[in-house]
Design a protein around this motif. Structure first.
Motif, PDB file in Angstrom:
ATOM      1  N   ALA A 173     -17.513 -34.207  50.456  1.00  0.00           N
ATOM      2  CA  ALA A 173     -18.797 -34.266  51.166  1.00  0.00           C
ATOM      3  C   ALA A 173     -18.673 -33.950  52.653  1.00  0.00           C
ATOM      4  O   ALA A 173     -19.650 -33.512  53.283  1.00  0.00           O
ATOM      5  CB  ALA A 173     -19.433 -35.637  50.981  1.00  0.00           C
ATOM      6  N   PHE A 211     -22.844 -33.947  42.261  1.00  0.00           N
ATOM      7  CA  PHE A 211     -22.647 -33.171  43.486  1.00  0.00           C
ATOM      8  C   PHE A 211     -21.441 -32.238  43.345  1.00  0.00           C
ATOM      9  O   PHE A 211     -21.511 -31.045  43.684  1.00  0.00           O
ATOM     10  CB  PHE A 211     -22.452 -34.117  44.671  1.00  0.00           C
ATOM     11  CG  PHE A 211     -21.827 -33.470  45.876  1.00  0.00           C
ATOM     12  CD1 PHE A 211     -22.531 -32.557  46.642  1.00  0.00           C
ATOM     13  CD2 PHE A 211     -20.508 -33.770  46.228  1.00  0.00           C
ATOM     14  CE1 PHE A 211     -21.944 -31.948  47.749  1.00  0.00           C
ATOM     15  CE2 PHE A 211     -19.922 -33.164  47.319  1.00  0.00           C
ATOM     16  CZ  PHE A 211     -20.629 -32.252  48.085  1.00  0.00           C
ATOM     17  N   LEU A 217     -26.277 -34.683  47.046  1.00  0.00           N
ATOM     18  CA  LEU A 217     -25.545 -35.376  48.101  1.00  0.00           C
ATOM     19  C   LEU A 217     -26.448 -36.392  48.788  1.00  0.00           C
ATOM     20  O   LEU A 217     -26.023 -37.510  49.108  1.00  0.00           O
ATOM     21  CB  LEU A 217     -25.006 -34.360  49.109  1.00  0.00           C
ATOM     22  CG  LEU A 217     -24.156 -34.915  50.254  1.00  0.00           C
ATOM     23  CD1 LEU A 217     -22.998 -35.750  49.729  1.00  0.00           C
ATOM     24  CD2 LEU A 217     -23.645 -33.769  51.133  1.00  0.00           C
TER      25      LEU A 217
END
Length: 337
Positions: A167, A130, A145
């Motif tokens: 994130a 990611f 993700l």
């Protein structure tokens, strides 16, 4: 795919040609290209032919070859070869590949770990993928993700992946919103909301997510089951089924059997009465929630027996006293008569 006086141009051309053959599913041609690329890297004695002037350049080119190989082995589901190449790629130092190249290797490495049910390792690898996709500005970062979140749930992690600095900015992204809600329901042990999100959302449009739906359901059912069973030594399978969002009793039995065989649950199933019987003396916990050792359990049993003996003695004395009073009353009434 013959050689070229300019090895760097030849290498880049063949890497692109190999990627094209992969996308066209031309496995035989891709394997020949990979063989040519590998033979270019070493001579007959195994000495590196391209690293004399630039070790960094050689390492980078190796990473590109490994990326092609990993894609091939992933499609063939050859996990043994995939793992070997993945570990080689991750051991390379000094390379400067494009972030998209390393991201691809890490993504497929994460899928390899998932196939081997190595969920913690998969979670870590998807997180690296990611970050690499994010660095490259590649939209595949959202896909990775989602895989990261899924792996963390299968690992039964108590940490919400969206709490990480990397994130967090994507938690409200429309493509990620369903996964954000799913992990929230997971951590709340809200199995009804969890299953509703899976059914109504677009998560199942992703083939890789679909492959692990049963694992996800089993994981949250196991979590909810542990909470439901905690206060009981006996509980009906029908009651458990209701708590697990009205699944069938047969599914409850299957889940319980697997947990018992995996030694994650001490108990047995009475199929005649449809009841789970837990082993009361195993898995006891004190007030703090910590599991007690065998000596502590013995002490607790002795204390419980002492309390029971005291209670029985009091009950016996009370009954005896009542009888004496009754006898005295009868005797008095007889004398009066």
């Amino acid at each position: 795919t013959g050689t070229s006086p300019n090895e760097r141009v030849w290498f880049k051309t063949n890497i692109k040609y190999g990627q094209l053959m992969y996308e066209m599913n031309e496995t035989a041609k891709l394997q020949r290209i990979l063989k040519d690329l590998q033979s270019m890297k070493t001579d007959g004695d195994g000495d590196n032919m391209m690293g004399a002037s630039s070790t960094s350049s050689t390492s980078t080119q190796l990473m590109e070859i490994y990326a092609l190989q990993i894609q091939l082995y992933s499609r063939q589901k050859d996990l043994k070869k995939l793992r070997q190449v993945f570990e080689k790629a991750m051991s390379i130092r000094g390379s400067i590949p494009h972030p998209r190249t390393i991201a691809l290797i890490q993504e497929l490495g994460g899928k390899m770990h998932m196939a081997a049910r190595e969920f913690e390792a998969a979670s870590q690898t998807f997180f690296q993928a990611f970050k690499s996709y994010d660095e490259a500005g590649d939209p595949n970062r959202l896909k990775c993700l989602k895989y990261l979140v899924m792996a963390s749930m299968l690992h039964a992690s108590t940490i919400n992946p969206f709490d990480s600095q990397e994130a967090r900015p994507y938690r409200d992204d429309p493509e990620i919103q369903a996964m954000t809600n799913l992990v929230q329901a997971f951590h709340n042990n809200d199995i009804r909301q969890f299953e509703s999100i899976l059914k109504k959302g677009r998560l199942l449009e992703d083939e890789f997510v679909r492959e692990h739906v049963e694992d996800l359901l089993r994981t949250i059912r196991t979590q909810v089951l542990k909470r439901v069973l905690r206060p009981y030594t006996r509980i009906s399978l029908q009651a458990i089924a209701k708590e697990l969002n009205d699944i069938s009793v047969q599914d409850v039995e299957t889940l319980l059997v697997s947990l018992i065989l995996d030694k994650k649950l001490d108990g047995s199933i009475d199929q005649v009465d449809g009841v789970l019987i837990k082993e009361a003396e195993k898995g006891l916990a004190d007030g703090s929630g910590k599991e007690l050792d065998s000596k502590s359990i013995v002490v607790l049993k002795c204390e419980a027996l002492d309390e029971m003996a005291d209670a029985l003695e009091k009950l016996s004395n009370s009954i005896a006293s009542t009888r004496i009073k009754d006898s005295s009353s009868s005797l008095v009434r007889g004398m009066v008569i």
